[in-house]
Write an enzyme that holds these catalytic residues in place. Structure first.
Site, PDB file in Angstrom:
ATOM      1  N   ASP A   7       0.943  -1.156  -0.015  1.00 13.06           N
ATOM      2  CA  ASP A   7       0.086  -0.033   0.053  1.00 13.06           C
ATOM      3  C   ASP A   7       1.028   1.109  -0.185  1.00 13.06           C
ATOM      4  OD1 ASP A   7       0.954   0.465   2.500  1.00 13.06           O
ATOM      5  OD2 ASP A   7      -0.988   0.252   3.571  1.00 13.06           O
ATOM      6  N   CYS A  64       3.281  -2.635   4.047  1.00 19.83           N
ATOM      7  CA  CYS A  64       2.379  -1.380   4.569  1.00 19.83           C
ATOM      8  C   CYS A  64       3.269  -0.476   5.463  1.00 19.83           C
ATOM      9  CB  CYS A  64       1.083  -1.947   5.066  1.00 19.83           C
ATOM     10  SG  CYS A  64       1.034  -2.812   6.345  1.00 19.83           S
ATOM     11  N   THR A  66       3.192  -0.866   8.793  1.00 26.40           N
ATOM     12  CA  THR A  66       3.581  -1.400   9.875  1.00 26.40           C
ATOM     13  C   THR A  66       3.823  -3.222   9.368  1.00 26.40           C
ATOM     14  OG1 THR A  66       1.418  -2.133  10.685  1.00 26.40           O
ATOM     15  CG2 THR A  66       2.402  -0.160  11.684  1.00 26.40           C
ATOM     16  N   HIS A  97      11.127 -22.529  10.518  1.00 25.12           N
ATOM     17  CA  HIS A  97      10.146 -23.374  11.367  1.00 25.12           C
ATOM     18  C   HIS A  97       8.712 -23.266  10.968  1.00 25.12           C
ATOM     19  CE1 HIS A  97      12.959 -23.340  14.923  1.00 25.12           C
ATOM     20  NE2 HIS A  97      13.423 -23.941  13.978  1.00 25.12           N
ATOM     21  N   HIS A 132       8.568 -29.517  12.657  1.00 22.75           N
ATOM     22  CA  HIS A 132       8.071 -28.484  12.232  1.00 22.75           C
ATOM     23  C   HIS A 132       6.971 -28.563  11.302  1.00 22.75           C
ATOM     24  CE1 HIS A 132      11.060 -26.223  14.682  1.00 22.75           C
ATOM     25  NE2 HIS A 132      11.845 -26.901  14.043  1.00 22.75           N
TER      26      HIS A 132
END
Length: 148
Positions: A7, A64, A66, A97, A132
């Site tokens: 964004d 974006c 954050t 993992h 995993h």
């Protein structure tokens, strides 16, 4: 091929990754946005997840402000494991993992240098499998059935 989407808050980091990819002959698909005008991150999360789900791209990178909103949107798509990363250890572990197929970054949280280091780690780290794989299978079961 790697799908890229951002964004307005992540646009500058996406452009830095594109320059890095161009310099290192890494193929990518730019799913937008194409400037810093305000847009809705979910649109670009979906474009990247569509490119992965179709098989056109192997992995994705989302950006974006954050990394949070765009990763939440991406994680609503079945088969997507998007991880927001702010350090190199997390970038490695999300692949090793968790077999993440998307890494997400915040343009207002990390530097360009940090982003490029984590991108390199993400693209060059393999999934360990083993114990995993069972945990990733549990995530997939929750995704499918809503329970373990």
């Amino acid at each position: 091929m790697i799908a890229l989407g951002s964004d307005h808050g992540g646009y500058k980091l996406k452009e830095a990754v594109k320059k890095y990819f161009d310099a290192n002959n890494i193929e990518y698909k730019d799913c937008g946005t194409n400037n810093e005008d305000s847009v809705d991150y979910a649109v670009y999360a979906l474009a990247v997840t569509d490119a992965i789900k179709s098989g056109e791209c192997e992995k994705g990178i989302l950006f974006c402000g954050t990394g949070l909103g765009i990763s939440i949107a991406a994680n609503k798509v079945k088969g997507i494991r998007a991880a927001v990363c702010t350090n190199e250890f997390c970038a490695e572990m999300c692949r090793r993992h968790n077999n993440a197929n998307i890494i997400a970054f915040g343009g207002r949280v990390i530097t360009e240098e940090q982003c490029l280091k984590m991108t390199d780690i993400f693209l060059n780290t393999e999934f360990e499998g083993g114990r995993h794989a069972q945990r990733v299978a549990q995530i997939e079961k929750i995704e499918k059935d809503g329970k373990l």
